[in-house]
Design an enzyme around this catalytic site. Structure first.
Site, PDB file in Angstrom:
ATOM      1  N   GLU A   1       5.985   0.397  -5.946  1.00  0.00           N
ATOM      2  CA  GLU A   1       4.690  -0.244  -5.719  1.00  0.00           C
ATOM      3  C   GLU A   1       3.621   0.460  -6.550  1.00  0.00           C
ATOM      4  O   GLU A   1       2.995   1.428  -6.077  1.00  0.00           O
ATOM      5  CB  GLU A   1       4.306  -0.143  -4.240  1.00  0.00           C
ATOM      6  CG  GLU A   1       5.187  -0.932  -3.311  1.00  0.00           C
ATOM      7  CD  GLU A   1       4.387  -1.482  -2.132  1.00  0.00           C
ATOM      8  OE1 GLU A   1       4.537  -2.657  -1.825  1.00  0.00           O
ATOM      9  OE2 GLU A   1       3.580  -0.736  -1.545  1.00  0.00           O
TER      10      GLU A   1
ATOM     11  N   HIS B   1       3.957   4.701   2.048  1.00  0.00           N
ATOM     12  CA  HIS B   1       3.116   3.677   1.408  1.00  0.00           C
ATOM     13  C   HIS B   1       1.880   4.357   0.797  1.00  0.00           C
ATOM     14  O   HIS B   1       1.350   5.310   1.353  1.00  0.00           O
ATOM     15  CB  HIS B   1       2.694   2.635   2.451  1.00  0.00           C
ATOM     16  CG  HIS B   1       2.083   1.416   1.838  1.00  0.00           C
ATOM     17  ND1 HIS B   1       0.777   1.380   1.405  1.00  0.00           N
ATOM     18  CD2 HIS B   1       2.604   0.191   1.572  1.00  0.00           C
ATOM     19  CE1 HIS B   1       0.522   0.178   0.900  1.00  0.00           C
ATOM     20  NE2 HIS B   1       1.607  -0.562   0.981  1.00  0.00           N
TER      21      HIS B   1
ATOM     22  N   GLU C   1      -1.125   3.531   0.739  1.00  0.00           N
ATOM     23  CA  GLU C   1      -2.309   3.577   1.615  1.00  0.00           C
ATOM     24  C   GLU C   1      -2.194   4.739   2.599  1.00  0.00           C
ATOM     25  O   GLU C   1      -3.204   5.336   2.983  1.00  0.00           O
ATOM     26  CB  GLU C   1      -2.479   2.227   2.333  1.00  0.00           C
ATOM     27  CG  GLU C   1      -2.972   1.162   1.359  1.00  0.00           C
ATOM     28  CD  GLU C   1      -2.618  -0.265   1.744  1.00  0.00           C
ATOM     29  OE1 GLU C   1      -2.224  -0.516   2.897  1.00  0.00           O
ATOM     30  OE2 GLU C   1      -2.748  -1.144   0.868  1.00  0.00           O
TER      31      GLU C   1
ATOM     32  N   GLY D   1      -2.555  -5.019  -3.720  1.00  0.00           N
ATOM     33  CA  GLY D   1      -3.787  -5.589  -3.177  1.00  0.00           C
ATOM     34  C   GLY D   1      -4.851  -5.910  -4.213  1.00  0.00           C
ATOM     35  O   GLY D   1      -6.008  -6.119  -3.867  1.00  0.00           O
TER      36      GLY D   1
ATOM     37  N   ASN E   1       4.559  -6.801   4.768  1.00  0.00           N
ATOM     38  CA  ASN E   1       3.793  -5.664   5.290  1.00  0.00           C
ATOM     39  C   ASN E   1       2.451  -6.223   5.770  1.00  0.00           C
ATOM     40  O   ASN E   1       1.581  -6.504   4.961  1.00  0.00           O
ATOM     41  CB  ASN E   1       3.589  -4.633   4.166  1.00  0.00           C
ATOM     42  CG  ASN E   1       2.688  -3.489   4.599  1.00  0.00           C
ATOM     43  OD1 ASN E   1       2.372  -3.348   5.786  1.00  0.00           O
ATOM     44  ND2 ASN E   1       2.276  -2.667   3.644  1.00  0.00           N
ATOM     45  N   TRP E   2       2.350  -6.375   7.081  1.00  0.00           N
ATOM     46  CA  TRP E   2       1.127  -6.985   7.625  1.00  0.00           C
ATOM     47  C   TRP E   2      -0.076  -6.048   7.565  1.00  0.00           C
ATOM     48  O   TRP E   2      -1.196  -6.457   7.804  1.00  0.00           O
ATOM     49  CB  TRP E   2       1.357  -7.402   9.082  1.00  0.00           C
ATOM     50  CG  TRP E   2       2.246  -8.588   9.272  1.00  0.00           C
ATOM     51  CD1 TRP E   2       3.009  -9.224   8.333  1.00  0.00           C
ATOM     52  CD2 TRP E   2       2.473  -9.299  10.500  1.00  0.00           C
ATOM     53  NE1 TRP E   2       3.695 -10.271   8.884  1.00  0.00           N
ATOM     54  CE2 TRP E   2       3.380 -10.335  10.226  1.00  0.00           C
ATOM     55  CE3 TRP E   2       2.001  -9.150  11.806  1.00  0.00           C
ATOM     56  CZ2 TRP E   2       3.826 -11.235  11.200  1.00  0.00           C
ATOM     57  CZ3 TRP E   2       2.446 -10.031  12.786  1.00  0.00           C
ATOM     58  CH2 TRP E   2       3.340 -11.067  12.478  1.00  0.00           C
ATOM     59  N   LYS E   3       0.169  -4.773   7.306  1.00  0.00           N
ATOM     60  CA  LYS E   3      -0.905  -3.759   7.338  1.00  0.00           C
ATOM     61  C   LYS E   3      -1.663  -3.869   8.663  1.00  0.00           C
ATOM     62  O   LYS E   3      -1.047  -4.170   9.683  1.00  0.00           O
ATOM     63  CB  LYS E   3      -1.830  -3.921   6.128  1.00  0.00           C
ATOM     64  CG  LYS E   3      -1.066  -4.045   4.814  1.00  0.00           C
ATOM     65  CD  LYS E   3      -1.932  -3.853   3.625  1.00  0.00           C
ATOM     66  CE  LYS E   3      -1.130  -4.160   2.369  1.00  0.00           C
ATOM     67  NZ  LYS E   3      -1.771  -3.683   1.170  1.00  0.00           N
TER      68      LYS E   3
ATOM     69  N   GLY F   1       2.400  -7.727   0.723  1.00  0.00           N
ATOM     70  CA  GLY F   1       1.245  -7.479   1.584  1.00  0.00           C
ATOM     71  C   GLY F   1       0.508  -8.770   1.892  1.00  0.00           C
ATOM     72  O   GLY F   1       0.895  -9.544   2.772  1.00  0.00           O
ATOM     73  N   GLY F   2      -0.546  -9.051   1.136  1.00  0.00           N
ATOM     74  CA  GLY F   2      -1.424 -10.197   1.404  1.00  0.00           C
ATOM     75  C   GLY F   2      -0.684 -11.505   1.629  1.00  0.00           C
ATOM     76  O   GLY F   2      -0.979 -12.242   2.589  1.00  0.00           O
TER      77      GLY F   2
ATOM     78  N   SER G   1       0.955  -7.384  -5.343  1.00  0.00           N
ATOM     79  CA  SER G   1       0.436  -8.710  -5.690  1.00  0.00           C
ATOM     80  C   SER G   1       1.535  -9.723  -6.005  1.00  0.00           C
ATOM     81  O   SER G   1       1.382 -10.550  -6.919  1.00  0.00           O
ATOM     82  CB  SER G   1      -0.566  -8.614  -6.855  1.00  0.00           C
ATOM     83  OG  SER G   1      -1.653  -7.788  -6.487  1.00  0.00           O
TER      84      SER G   1
HETATM   85  C1  PEP Z   1       1.700  -3.684   0.009  1.00  0.00           C
HETATM   86  O1  PEP Z   1       0.731  -3.354   0.663  1.00  0.00           O
HETATM   87  O2  PEP Z   1       2.783  -3.133   0.206  1.00  0.00           O
HETATM   88  C2  PEP Z   1       1.537  -4.752  -0.995  1.00  0.00           C
HETATM   89  C3  PEP Z   1       2.483  -4.925  -1.871  1.00  0.00           C
HETATM   90  O3  PEP Z   1       0.370  -5.466  -0.941  1.00  0.00           O
HETATM   91  P1  PEP Z   1       0.005  -6.778  -1.821  1.00  0.00           P
HETATM   92  O4  PEP Z   1       1.211  -7.685  -1.821  1.00  0.00           O
HETATM   93  O5  PEP Z   1      -1.161  -7.401  -1.105  1.00  0.00           O
HETATM   94  O6  PEP Z   1      -0.326  -6.315  -3.188  1.00  0.00           O
END
Ligand code: PEP
Length: 265
Positions: free
Chosen positions: A167, A95, A97, A173, A9-11, A233-234, A212
């Protein structure tokens, strides 16, 4: 047997220049990973570039949201058909966010889910509790409610065409992942709840963990019986890290199939 899946997930990250390096690194890093699937969900403006890079490779792609309407005077919105035009397989929906910062609700997430299915897209439907909800022991209530928002409207059978992602908000994040045991407990709860409606659907349903995930914790998480991969994500923004996570999923898949072969012999 369920195939492991890793979805990036590049956001709201990326540029035409940095995407080139990232996509090239992912394509070459995953080319020999035959026992698992991987995909990247990119910002809308990069769908065309992503399609050009990823077509005829092992890596699928998708978007991070859609508008449930088919078309109309909806400035700034993007429909499911538009995502199909760019070859998307997946779309992340619900999601945290989107739910928190853009005020999406169970109802609007369900409408998006339905639009995705109608267009032949695979929703990656996100669910998870906040830190306060976990501390109040409301995890199952919250995740159950989010899951029911789909099952009550459309039936459990639609989940054969979807992927779920657990999640926890406190892990997304933050650098503070759920432990494999914490995640497994919620994944098992989700699978059992689906199984009450339809055991076959539950057995085949892919449930990803997100929050994470890093190369250092991926193998342990993906080794849990009800964790079928990750939503990343990251760590999906660095080819080396994302590929390492995809390898962990592929290795976990290999050890499960070896175990099954041993049990059958
Ligand atoms: C996400 O945004 O779906 C996510 C899991 O982010 P991260 O891996 O950065 O926690």
């Amino acid at each position: 047997m369920r195939r492991k899946l890793v979805v990036g997930n590049w956001k709201m990250h990326g540029s035409v220049a940095t995407n080139k390096t990232l996509l090239a690194g992912i394509i070459s890093g995953v080319q020999n990973l035959d026992n698992s699937d991987c995909a990247v969900c990119v910002p809308y403006p990069y769908l065309c570039q992503t399609q050009l890079f990823l077509q005829d490779t092992k890596v699928a792609w998708g978007a991070q949201n859609l508008c449930p309407n088919e078309d109309g005077a909806l400035t700034g919105a993007v429909s499911s058909a538009m995502l199909v035009d760019y070859g998307c397989t997946y779309v992340i929906l619900g999601h945290s966010e989107r739910r928190i910062q853009f005020h999406e609700t169970d109802e609007t997430a369900a409408a998006r889910f339905n639009a995705a299915l109608k267009a032949g897209l695979t929703p990656v439907f996100c669910m998870g509790e906040s830190k306060e909800e976990r501390e109040s022991d409301w995890t199952e209530y919250v995740v159950g409610r989010q899951l029911d928002s789909i099952i009550r409207r459309f039936g459990a059978e639609v989940l054969t065409k979807a992927v779920l992602a657990y999640e926890p908000l406190w892990a997304v994040g933050t650098g503070n992942p759920a432990t494999p045991e914490q995640a497994q407990k919620v994944h098992q709860f989700i699978r059992r709840r689906v199984a009450k409606c339809n055991p076959e659907v539950a057995a085949e349903l892919r449930i990803l963990y997100g929050g994470s995930v890093k190369p250092s914790n991926a193998a342990q998480l993906f080794g849990m019986p009800d964790i079928d991969g990750g939503l990343i994500g990251g760590a999906s923004l660095e080819a080396e890290q994302f590929v390492a996570i995809c390898k962990a999923a592929n290795d976990a898949a290999c050890s499960v199939s070896e175990q099954v072969a041993l049990e059958e012999s």
